[in-house]
Every structure is written in C-alpha cells, then in structure tokens.
Motif scaffolding. Structure first.
Motif, PDB file in Angstrom:
ATOM      1  N   ALA A   1       0.819  -1.203   0.000  1.00 31.92           N
ATOM      2  CA  ALA A   1       0.000   0.000   0.000  1.00 31.92           C
ATOM      3  C   ALA A   1       0.856   1.257   0.000  1.00 31.92           C
ATOM      4  O   ALA A   1       1.936   1.293   0.602  1.00 31.92           O
ATOM      5  N   GLN A   2       0.351   2.280  -0.658  1.00 33.73           N
ATOM      6  CA  GLN A   2       1.070   3.555  -0.692  1.00 33.73           C
ATOM      7  C   GLN A   2       1.030   4.243   0.672  1.00 33.73           C
ATOM      8  O   GLN A   2       2.008   4.845   1.105  1.00 33.73           O
ATOM      9  N   LYS A   3      -0.111   4.146   1.365  1.00 33.00           N
ATOM     10  CA  LYS A   3      -0.264   4.781   2.672  1.00 33.00           C
ATOM     11  C   LYS A   3      -0.119   3.762   3.790  1.00 33.00           C
ATOM     12  O   LYS A   3      -0.626   2.648   3.697  1.00 33.00           O
ATOM     13  N   VAL A   4       0.577   4.167   4.840  1.00 35.39           N
ATOM     14  CA  VAL A   4       0.713   3.345   6.045  1.00 35.39           C
ATOM     15  C   VAL A   4       0.283   4.217   7.219  1.00 35.39           C
ATOM     16  O   VAL A   4       0.867   5.277   7.467  1.00 35.39           O
ATOM     17  N   TYR A   5      -0.740   3.782   7.945  1.00 36.31           N
ATOM     18  CA  TYR A   5      -1.292   4.602   9.018  1.00 36.31           C
ATOM     19  C   TYR A   5      -0.589   4.323  10.347  1.00 36.31           C
ATOM     20  O   TYR A   5      -0.240   3.182  10.664  1.00 36.31           O
ATOM     21  N   LEU A   6      -0.405   5.390  11.134  1.00 32.77           N
ATOM     22  CA  LEU A   6       0.252   5.315  12.430  1.00 32.77           C
ATOM     23  C   LEU A   6      -0.796   5.398  13.538  1.00 32.77           C
ATOM     24  O   LEU A   6      -1.878   5.978  13.346  1.00 32.77           O
ATOM     25  N   SER A   7      -0.473   4.865  14.701  1.00 23.65           N
ATOM     26  CA  SER A   7      -1.450   4.826  15.797  1.00 23.65           C
ATOM     27  C   SER A   7      -1.813   6.221  16.290  1.00 23.65           C
ATOM     28  O   SER A   7      -2.887   6.433  16.852  1.00 23.65           O
ATOM     29  N   SER A   8      -0.944   7.203  16.083  1.00 21.87           N
ATOM     30  CA  SER A   8      -1.210   8.570  16.544  1.00 21.87           C
ATOM     31  C   SER A   8      -2.241   9.287  15.690  1.00 21.87           C
ATOM     32  O   SER A   8      -2.717  10.361  16.054  1.00 21.87           O
ATOM     33  N   GLY A   9      -2.557   8.710  14.522  1.00 22.46           N
ATOM     34  CA  GLY A   9      -3.452   9.375  13.593  1.00 22.46           C
ATOM     35  C   GLY A   9      -2.728   9.899  12.371  1.00 22.46           C
ATOM     36  O   GLY A   9      -3.352  10.299  11.386  1.00 22.46           O
ATOM     37  N   GLY A  10      -1.403   9.903  12.425  1.00 18.06           N
ATOM     38  CA  GLY A  10      -0.609  10.299  11.273  1.00 18.06           C
ATOM     39  C   GLY A  10      -0.475   9.155  10.287  1.00 18.06           C
ATOM     40  O   GLY A  10      -1.007   8.061  10.503  1.00 18.06           O
ATOM     41  N   TYR A  11       0.264   9.404   9.206  1.00 22.79           N
ATOM     42  CA  TYR A  11       0.456   8.342   8.227  1.00 22.79           C
ATOM     43  C   TYR A  11       1.702   8.616   7.390  1.00 22.79           C
ATOM     44  O   TYR A  11       2.220   9.743   7.333  1.00 22.79           O
ATOM     45  N   LEU A  12       2.176   7.563   6.749  1.00 23.55           N
ATOM     46  CA  LEU A  12       3.303   7.649   5.819  1.00 23.55           C
ATOM     47  C   LEU A  12       2.778   7.497   4.409  1.00 23.55           C
ATOM     48  O   LEU A  12       1.821   6.759   4.171  1.00 23.55           O
ATOM     49  N   VAL A  13       3.423   8.167   3.473  1.00 20.39           N
ATOM     50  CA  VAL A  13       3.176   7.943   2.051  1.00 20.39           C
ATOM     51  C   VAL A  13       4.483   7.451   1.454  1.00 20.39           C
ATOM     52  O   VAL A  13       5.510   8.149   1.519  1.00 20.39           O
ATOM     53  N   ILE A  14       4.488   6.240   0.904  1.00 12.51           N
ATOM     54  CA  ILE A  14       5.707   5.613   0.381  1.00 12.51           C
ATOM     55  C   ILE A  14       5.626   5.573  -1.135  1.00 12.51           C
ATOM     56  O   ILE A  14       4.722   4.942  -1.701  1.00 12.51           O
ATOM     57  N   GLU A  15       6.558   6.257  -1.791  1.00 11.91           N
ATOM     58  CA  GLU A  15       6.547   6.377  -3.253  1.00 11.91           C
ATOM     59  C   GLU A  15       7.864   5.876  -3.838  1.00 11.91           C
ATOM     60  O   GLU A  15       8.868   6.590  -3.828  1.00 11.91           O
ATOM     61  N   PRO A  16       7.910   4.632  -4.342  1.00  7.36           N
ATOM     62  CA  PRO A  16       9.128   4.167  -5.018  1.00  7.36           C
ATOM     63  C   PRO A  16       9.223   4.751  -6.421  1.00  7.36           C
ATOM     64  O   PRO A  16       8.223   4.842  -7.128  1.00  7.36           O
ATOM     65  N   THR A  17      10.417   5.190  -6.807  1.00  2.88           N
ATOM     66  CA  THR A  17      10.667   5.671  -8.164  1.00  2.88           C
ATOM     67  C   THR A  17      11.850   4.911  -8.733  1.00  2.88           C
ATOM     68  O   THR A  17      12.482   4.099  -8.045  1.00  2.88           O
ATOM     69  N   GLU A  18      12.199   5.196  -9.971  1.00  2.00           N
ATOM     70  CA  GLU A  18      13.327   4.514 -10.602  1.00  2.00           C
ATOM     71  C   GLU A  18      14.634   4.818  -9.886  1.00  2.00           C
ATOM     72  O   GLU A  18      15.492   3.953  -9.725  1.00  2.00           O
ATOM     73  N   ALA A  19      14.804   6.061  -9.420  1.00  2.00           N
ATOM     74  CA  ALA A  19      16.078   6.479  -8.849  1.00  2.00           C
ATOM     75  C   ALA A  19      16.150   6.305  -7.335  1.00  2.00           C
ATOM     76  O   ALA A  19      17.223   6.038  -6.788  1.00  2.00           O
TER      77      ALA A  19
END
Length: 403
Positions: free
Chosen positions: A278-296
């Motif tokens: 998944a692109q988004k990973v949710y944190l217990s605090s209510g925040g979240y990560l957005v993970i975007e792999p690219t070629e470089a």
C-alpha cells in the motif's frame, strides 16, 4: 529475551503464476519480512560463472561481462587484480582487457534497470563458516565476544591458518564444537578445490554448480533462528518433509492441515500482502506515511494526519517523528526497499531534536539484516538513508511473479 517470532511457508497463486511464499512474523503476528519465490525464475545470487570481459569502463572503474545471454556489471575495486581467478590461458594480469575470462559470483540480481552485479571474491558458506577467495583476511563475527572469541581465535583459526582463503566464523558458531568447525572447513576447502579444478576446462558462459546450494528460503531461516524464531509452520507437505530433514537447531516444525480453514485465511496473508504494497501506512497517533518508489530512489513523506493536538509544540513533532521512524524502519525491511531513501519528516527546527531523531533512526537500522545507514539531513531538511541492494523489492518480486 526470546522474541517468539514465527515463520510460515505456503504456496501462493496470483493470476496465472504460482509461487512459494515465506513470511516472518513477530509475536503479535505482524509481518517482519515477506519473501516470494518463483521456481520458474529463481534468483541467481550465489551462482558462479566463467564470464568473458565485454567492455572495460575505466571512467567508472567497472566492466561489463558476458556469460552466454547474461550481462554482468562488475565493480573493479571489488578484488585486487592478483586475487582474481582467471581461466584458460589468461594467468596473472595487471589490468582487465576485453576478452579476458574469469570466475565471478552473482551478488545481486537485476534490479529495475540495473544489471546483475557480480564479484570476483567467490564465497563458499556452511552453517558456521564462510570461505572467500579474494578477501583473504581471517575474522570472527562481531557478535561473538569475550572468552568464546578468544577460544575460536587461538583454537580453530590458528589451527587452520590458510593463507590462500579468507575465513569468517559466523555468529551461530557461538556454541559450535571446534571439531565440527574444522570438519566444515575441510568440506568447504574441498568444494573450492573441486570448483577451481573444473573451471580450468570450461569455456566462457559455463555455470559452475556449488555443492550444498540450497533453496534461498533456508538462508532466511538461518537468519531468523538467530533473531528469536520459535516455530516454523507450513501447509505444504513437501516443505514439511524438507524442513524435518534439515537441521533447524531444535526449532519445531508444524504441518498445518485444517481443510475447513486454510493457513492463508487464518493469518490473513492476503491482507498482509496488500498492506505491504500500500502507498499509505497509518500510524497509531493518527498520522500516516506515504511511500513512493521511483526509478532512482524511494520517497517517504511523514504526515501528522487528523491528529492536531499540540501541533505547534516541538515535542509533539518529535514524538510523531519518532513513531514514524520506527514504522519506516519496519516498512523498509518488510518491503525490502534498497538504494537511496529520502524521508520528509514533520519539520524539526530544534537541532537537538533533529540529532535525537537521527540517532534513533540509526539504532533502528542496526537491527536490519541488510546494511543500512543514515547519511544526514539535506539542506532541505530531508533525511537521506541508503540501504544495500541485494534482492528485488517486494513490489518488484510480486509484480514479476504475477506477470
């Protein structure tokens, strides 16, 4: 402290592809690592070839080699020229030239647009030892210390004293009997001699099979055993028999055989795979990560989400960033993200807190089985991390398997 981790081995079907899946879970059944394996296109890591130099690139101190239809990238600082093993009539040389034939070992599969990477420092491993042809130093795992380290040095290493091969005593030799170490050493030494003898009569492109080559899952299981693995579970009778015939160092192996409710359903394996991609990973605090792999590189953005409490206070930002750092370290290992990783944390203007975050991230990355380092914060306040490349990322491996 025992971690009570478990690993599962099961078959997985996606589209027209069937593959094997190895999952490593913590005591709360959260995935730590996921490794797919497609038997129709196995990893080349560990394979040893006779390769021919196709192009020498002095400007980048590297060369491209050929072995039939395979192209290899060889970083020439890998091994001193005098330790490279040439075949045929090449003999000792001062520099590589086109047409040279030499022995190489695959150390990294092709990743994205990167070629297969090879080394001329050939390695041969057993449960407790690693022998190398290029790096001829003798060493002991840093995790073996104190009196045991002294015993291995004065006993086993001084006893073998091989100047033609490098020797590394691995971590799980902590409790190993010295006679067993010596027996393994002799076995590996014979493997090296046999391979070098056969290589003299082979042409470029030849693959030399290494005795004792195992399914790649066993390499991971060996590592899990040193990290707190307490049980291996599989729903595949073939894998169950294979594991029972293997030395799992007292770790129980269980065959799951409930026709009413599959192993995949019981542990939500499909959901694990979905969340691990998944692109988004949710944190217990209510925040979240957005993970975007690219070629470089891979970009990870940290967001505070819907949690707005104390948003103007630096300690709040630090707390959110610390939580994010822990999850980032987990996701990097779970997804097997490699190369350059850039993290955009919630802005910290306080240098002391920024240093604290850097120190914490470094401590988390030390637990990773792949070498990973925090480089520093860039001028734009982005944390730069590097992680060694070896296997394909989970996303690439699953995408390939489903094609």
């Amino acid at each position: 402290m025992t971690k009570n981790n478990r690993c599962f081995i099961t078959e997985w079907t996606s589209g027209q592809k069937q593959m094997e899946l190895l999952l490593y879970l913590d005591a709360h059944d959260h995935p730590i690592e996921i490794h797919p394996y497609d038997a129709s296109s196995p990893s080349l890591i560990g394979n040893i070839y006779v390769a021919r130099v196709d192009r020498v690139m002095p400007q980048i101190h590297a060369a491209f080699l050929k072995a039939d239809d395979l192209t290899f990238f060889y970083p020439m600082e890998d091994t001193a020229m005098e330790n490279i093993i040439f075949t045929g009539k090449n003999g000792k040389k001062d520099a590589l030239v086109e047409g040279d034939e030499l022995l190489v070992q695959v150390i990294r599969d092709a990743i994205k647009s990167k070629e297969i990477c090879v080394s001329t420092n050939l390695s041969f491993s057993s449960a407790h030892l690693l022998l190398t042809t290029g790096n001829r130093l003798h060493g002991i795992s840093k995790k073996i210390s104190g009196e045991r380290r002294k015993q291995i040095q004065s006993g086993f290493l001084d006893r073998v004293a091989d100047e033609n091969l490098g020797i590394v005593v691995r971590t799980n030799a902590m409790e190993c009997d010295e006679d067993l170490l010596y027996a393994e050493y002799r076995m590996l030494q014979d493997s090296v001699s046999d391979l070098l003898s056969r290589a003299k009569h082979l042409v470029a492109g030849s693959l030399l099979s290494v005795s004792g080559q195992r399914h790649p899952f066993f390499e991971h299981i060996d590592r899990f055993q040193r990290e707190g693995l307490t049980e291996i579970v599989t729903d595949d009778p073939v894998w169950y028999d294979r594991l029972k015939e293997t030395d799992t160092e007292g770790i129980p192996v269980r065959l799951y055989a409930d026709p009413a409710y599959s192993l995949k359903q019981l542990y939500g394996i499909e959901q694990m795979l979905t969340q691990a991609l998944a692109q988004k990973v949710y944190l217990s605090s209510g925040g979240y990560l957005v993970i975007e792999p690219t070629e470089a590189l891979t970009v990870i953005d940290v967001n505070s989400g819907n949690n707005t409490k104390k948003k103007k206070k630096d300690d709040y930002y630090l707390s959110n960033n610390m939580e994010a750092a822990k999850e980032i370290a987990r996701q990097v290992r779970l997804r097997n993200i490699s190369g350059i990783i850039v993290v955009d944390f919630i802005n910290l203007k306080n240098k002391e807190q920024k240093d604290a975050l850097t120190t914490y991230m470094k401590s988390l990355l030390k637990e990773d089985y792949v070498k990973a380092n925090v480089v520093d914060f860039t001028r734009l306040d982005l944390m730069e991390i590097t992680r060694a490349k070896k296997y394909q990322s989970l996303q690439q491996a699953l995408s390939y398997c489903t094609q």
